[in-house]
Design a protein around this motif. Structure first.
Motif, PDB file in Angstrom:
ATOM      1  N   GLN A   1      -1.729  -3.919 -22.874  1.00 43.82           N
ATOM      2  CA  GLN A   1      -0.499  -3.139 -22.865  1.00 43.82           C
ATOM      3  C   GLN A   1      -0.812  -1.855 -22.112  1.00 43.82           C
ATOM      4  OE1 GLN A   1       1.685  -2.468 -26.533  1.00 43.82           O
ATOM      5  NE2 GLN A   1       2.263  -0.433 -25.805  1.00 43.82           N
TER       6      GLN A   1
ATOM      7  N   ASP B   1       0.896   1.682 -20.072  1.00 42.87           N
ATOM      8  CA  ASP B   1       2.080   2.527 -20.060  1.00 42.87           C
ATOM      9  C   ASP B   1       1.933   3.635 -19.012  1.00 42.87           C
ATOM     10  OD1 ASP B   1       4.578   3.387 -20.781  1.00 42.87           O
ATOM     11  OD2 ASP B   1       3.977   4.239 -22.699  1.00 42.87           O
TER      12      ASP B   1
ATOM     13  N   GLY C   1       6.313   2.637 -16.285  1.00 43.48           N
ATOM     14  CA  GLY C   1       6.817   2.323 -17.617  1.00 43.48           C
ATOM     15  C   GLY C   1       5.912   1.319 -18.305  1.00 43.48           C
ATOM     16  N   ARG C   2       6.367   0.816 -19.429  1.00 45.45           N
ATOM     17  CA  ARG C   2       5.544  -0.087 -20.234  1.00 45.45           C
ATOM     18  C   ARG C   2       5.361  -1.435 -19.547  1.00 45.45           C
ATOM     19  NH1 ARG C   2       6.879  -1.059 -26.371  1.00 45.45           N
ATOM     20  NH2 ARG C   2       5.534   0.732 -26.613  1.00 45.45           N
TER      21      ARG C   2
ATOM     22  N   ARG D   1       3.161  -5.222 -20.045  1.00 47.06           N
ATOM     23  CA  ARG D   1       2.317  -6.098 -20.862  1.00 47.06           C
ATOM     24  C   ARG D   1       1.776  -7.188 -19.946  1.00 47.06           C
ATOM     25  NH1 ARG D   1       2.526  -5.153 -26.815  1.00 47.06           N
ATOM     26  NH2 ARG D   1       4.207  -3.668 -26.997  1.00 47.06           N
TER      27      ARG D   1
ATOM     28  N   ILE E   1       8.500  -6.724 -25.008  1.00 41.04           N
ATOM     29  CA  ILE E   1       8.787  -5.333 -24.639  1.00 41.04           C
ATOM     30  C   ILE E   1      10.152  -4.976 -25.173  1.00 41.04           C
ATOM     31  CG2 ILE E   1       9.302  -3.798 -22.706  1.00 41.04           C
ATOM     32  CD1 ILE E   1       7.170  -5.155 -21.139  1.00 41.04           C
TER      33      ILE E   1
END
Length: 85
Positions: A14, A16, A21-22, A24, A84
């Protein structure tokens, strides 16, 4: 990487980064074949990842790995990774 009972390996990440942005990422390797599944909440991050798939595939090939599947989506990553939100 975590070794599974069948001799394959996998890792879930994960990330960030402020600019994307995030993210995975789920990577699995079995018998020299690689499956990479990525999820990005931000549409521009997904576009950037998709635009660079050929480069990633080539880098994996240069390392002696065959990328059998490289996927980017906006929600959940298949396998053992997460959703997400």
């Amino acid at each position: 990487f975590i070794r599974d009972s069948d001799g394959s390996y996998h890792v879930d990440l994960q990330l960030d980064p402020a600019s994307l942005g995030r993210l995975r990422v789920h990577v699995s390797i079995a018998a020299g074949e690689v499956v990479v599944q990525m999820a990005a909440a931000d549409a521009s991050a997904r576009d950037m990842l998709r635009q660079n798939m050929d480069q990633l595939r080539q880098q994996l090939a240069d390392a002696g790995l065959n990328a059998t599947s490289l996927d980017v989506d906006d929600g959940s990553v298949q396998g053992d990774c997460c959703t997400i939100r």
